[in-house]
Design an enzyme around this catalytic site. Structure first.
Site, PDB file in Angstrom:
ATOM      1  N   ASP A  47      -2.153  -0.576  -1.876  1.00 43.97           N
ATOM      2  CA  ASP A  47      -1.833  -1.963  -1.532  1.00 43.97           C
ATOM      3  C   ASP A  47      -2.960  -2.907  -1.954  1.00 43.97           C
ATOM      4  O   ASP A  47      -2.713  -4.016  -2.428  1.00 43.97           O
ATOM      5  CB  ASP A  47      -1.568  -2.104  -0.033  1.00 43.97           C
ATOM      6  CG  ASP A  47      -0.411  -1.244   0.446  1.00 43.97           C
ATOM      7  OD1 ASP A  47       0.498  -0.949  -0.359  1.00 43.97           O
ATOM      8  OD2 ASP A  47      -0.415  -0.856   1.630  1.00 43.97           O
ATOM      9  N   ASP A  55      -0.476   4.873   5.443  1.00 43.30           N
ATOM     10  CA  ASP A  55      -1.331   3.693   5.575  1.00 43.30           C
ATOM     11  C   ASP A  55      -2.438   4.005   6.572  1.00 43.30           C
ATOM     12  O   ASP A  55      -2.255   4.834   7.471  1.00 43.30           O
ATOM     13  CB  ASP A  55      -0.518   2.494   6.069  1.00 43.30           C
ATOM     14  CG  ASP A  55       0.431   1.943   5.013  1.00 43.30           C
ATOM     15  OD1 ASP A  55       0.086   1.982   3.831  1.00 43.30           O
ATOM     16  OD2 ASP A  55       1.508   1.457   5.389  1.00 43.30           O
TER      17      ASP A  55
END
Length: 163
Positions: free
Chosen positions: A138, A120
């Protein structure tokens, strides 16, 4: 003549998959773990690892969750591919939504399978509060869900008009 199915939208899955893995590769090659670069007053690029799901759900559970999330991504993607196959190519919003969700789910799954975690790097914040760090996969999953919601309202209006 056979009508085109929603499978023609799988190119969108491939694009989402490729862009997500490319951006993760760029981050891992150019950042140290937890290194952060301020881009805007409310946004950092921060290299983080997530062994759980959204918002690090189940991140601290001994490793079994890796396999659970891999299987979950495969099952969800298989169901969505089946739905794409049943759909007409004319169902553009729904097909785009399914394709984006597939691309994002499989990209995070590939990352998890290869690394044991998901990379991330988008870190939005306000003062001391930070939104959970996330990635391109995401984003495309959320956009896909948003398109499904929009499509459900659109189809709801069509059904109301027919009555």
């Amino acid at each position: 003549m056979q009508k085109r199915s929603g499978l023609s939208f799988l190119w969108l899955s491939a694009v989402a998959f490729f862009i997500d893995l490319l951006t993760k590769y760029i981050v891992t090659q150019n950042f140290e773990l937890y290194e952060s670069v301020n881009v805007l007053p409310i946004f950092n690029l921060t290299y983080a690892r997530n062994t759980g799901a959204a918002f690090s759900f189940l991140a601290e559970h001994g490793g079994w969750q890796k396999y659970f999330f891999i299987v979950l991504a495969l099952v969800i993607s298989a169901v969505l591919v089946y739905l794409l196959r049943k759909n007409s190519a004319q169902q553009k919003l729904q097909n785009s939504a399914y394709a984006l969700i597939i691309g994002g789910a499989l990209a995070n799954m590939a990352d998890r399978a290869y690394n044991g975690f998901v990379v991330d790097f988008f870190d939005f914040f306000w003062r001391e509060w930070h939104y959970p760090v996330f990635n391109v996969a995401d984003i495309v999953i959320c956009v896909g869900v948003g398109l499904l919601i929009l499509d459900s309202f659109k189809n709801g209006e069509k059904k109301a008009d027919k009555r």
